[in-house]
Design an enzyme around this catalytic site. Sequence first.
Site, PDB file in Angstrom:
ATOM      1  N   ALA A  75      34.936 153.581  -7.290  1.00  0.00           N
ATOM      2  CA  ALA A  75      35.043 152.316  -8.013  1.00  0.00           C
ATOM      3  C   ALA A  75      33.689 151.678  -8.270  1.00  0.00           C
ATOM      4  CB  ALA A  75      35.939 151.344  -7.250  1.00  0.00           C
ATOM      5  N   THR A  76      32.722 151.900  -7.377  1.00  0.00           N
ATOM      6  CA  THR A  76      31.393 151.321  -7.604  1.00  0.00           C
ATOM      7  C   THR A  76      30.789 151.854  -8.897  1.00  0.00           C
ATOM      8  OG1 THR A  76      30.965 150.968  -5.243  1.00  0.00           O
ATOM      9  CG2 THR A  76      29.051 151.114  -6.689  1.00  0.00           C
ATOM     10  N   ASN A 155      39.441 142.325  -1.933  1.00  0.00           N
ATOM     11  CA  ASN A 155      39.356 143.192  -0.757  1.00  0.00           C
ATOM     12  C   ASN A 155      39.237 142.423   0.542  1.00  0.00           C
ATOM     13  OD1 ASN A 155      36.668 142.624  -1.986  1.00  0.00           O
ATOM     14  ND2 ASN A 155      35.922 143.600  -0.134  1.00  0.00           N
ATOM     15  N   GLN A 183      41.530 148.028  -4.937  1.00  0.00           N
ATOM     16  CA  GLN A 183      42.432 147.675  -3.846  1.00  0.00           C
ATOM     17  C   GLN A 183      43.910 147.664  -4.253  1.00  0.00           C
ATOM     18  OE1 GLN A 183      41.908 147.234  -0.646  1.00  0.00           O
ATOM     19  NE2 GLN A 183      39.668 147.273  -0.603  1.00  0.00           N
ATOM     20  N   SER A 203      39.580 153.766  -7.087  1.00  0.00           N
ATOM     21  CA  SER A 203      38.907 154.545  -6.049  1.00  0.00           C
ATOM     22  C   SER A 203      39.948 155.265  -5.199  1.00  0.00           C
ATOM     23  CB  SER A 203      38.055 153.635  -5.159  1.00  0.00           C
ATOM     24  OG  SER A 203      37.252 154.383  -4.281  1.00  0.00           O
ATOM     25  N   ALA A 204      39.774 156.565  -4.999  1.00  0.00           N
ATOM     26  CA  ALA A 204      40.788 157.365  -4.315  1.00  0.00           C
ATOM     27  C   ALA A 204      40.946 156.992  -2.843  1.00  0.00           C
ATOM     28  CB  ALA A 204      40.448 158.852  -4.432  1.00  0.00           C
ATOM     29  N   THR A 243      28.956 168.120 -13.379  1.00  0.00           N
ATOM     30  CA  THR A 243      30.017 169.040 -12.979  1.00  0.00           C
ATOM     31  C   THR A 243      31.057 168.310 -12.146  1.00  0.00           C
ATOM     32  OG1 THR A 243      28.452 170.882 -12.961  1.00  0.00           O
ATOM     33  CG2 THR A 243      30.528 171.187 -11.762  1.00  0.00           C
ATOM     34  N   CYS A 328      30.994 146.767   2.823  1.00  0.00           N
ATOM     35  CA  CYS A 328      29.671 147.014   2.241  1.00  0.00           C
ATOM     36  C   CYS A 328      28.621 146.034   2.745  1.00  0.00           C
ATOM     37  CB  CYS A 328      29.746 146.940   0.719  1.00  0.00           C
ATOM     38  SG  CYS A 328      30.839 148.184   0.000  1.00  0.00           S
TER      39      CYS A 328
END
Length: 388
Positions: A75-76, A155, A183, A203-204, A243, A328
């Site tokens: 996500a960043t 978050n 989130q 974001s996974a 890649t 973070c």
Amino acid sequence: MTTNPIYLDAAASMPINPRVSEAMIECLSSDEFIGNPSSANFLGQKAMQAIDLARQQLADLVGTDASNLIWTSGATESNNLAIIGAARFRSDNGRHLITMKTEHKAVSAPFDYLEKEGFKVTRLLPDETGLLNINDLRAAITSETQLVSIMHLNNETGVVQNIIEIGELCREFDVLFHTDAAQSVGKLPLNLDQLPVDFLSVSAHKMYGPQGIGALFVRKAAGCGIIPLFYGGEQEKWMRPGTLPVHQIVGFGLAAEIAISSMKNDIKLMHKLYQRMWSGIQNNIGIIINGSTESYYPGILNVSLPGIDGDSLMLMLEPICVARGSACNSKFHEASHVLKSLGLSDHLAQSAIRFSFNRNTQINEIDFAIEKYNKAVDFLRKITPDEL
């Protein structure tokens, strides 16, 4: 008394689903996926087929066509690509941007950077519950405004913004709308084909998938272009070259597929855990919930207490893994900018503890956390000077 870690910091990173990790290991250990997905040969195309399947799995989760999704490292990167890329793309039309003071650093920092490029940024304050007043946004939009970026699910507090209302207002003024949904994707139902959102970051590892992989939704519409941040390849429609990590994408896709079938039960469990936690600690004198109690995601409970030092409280809660703010910023021991934006004093913000749950969280773990929290608060209040 347990000495094993109890993980109540799921908002920082979810535990990876065992099925996801198994699929990733299989992908890494199989000769079937050793090819470079950019290659035209047989094994390269086998790898690309796996990537295409994962893209469709994520598209099914968020309710859009797979062609609207591009892979990123998380996500960043998605936030940076959407905010900086879209602002630069539309800079000839205007150089005014809008966001909120409660955003994650992955959103606020790109805006800080754009200010150095000559863009003007308006940062809106929420109300005391963390919600945006839509009239404040309307008043902030000018003829120069090109992009609004407001997080869907916060978050730190779990506050859920009304992205339909925000997006419709942006459409009214021909302003692009980006939302950081790291989130919320996989936890709350989304149908991007029906939402007035132009860019959405995913974001996974916030939804039981692997760390290091994410996605950006880019609506296929006039004016929704992005100037790339990186160059050197035609992957992901030239917007994000490099890649592709097949095993991470495969894991992300499976996590998305699992989320579709698990979401309803997950949200019921989150409500149960939230209510159990809050009912067990709410009798502490002066305790407050930080954020809205009406528009919120129950997988996050953020509370503050007067007369308590947050660092000391966290130490006394071990081996329970919790947070005082965003993961973070945890190394800097500063009062949360999110909580201060809600009007909390430095002291109340520094006393905050965020409990965040996942589908593996057990009731007995909540009960242990309740007991540990209450005892720690009692002890700290006995030894803390009254003037705190």
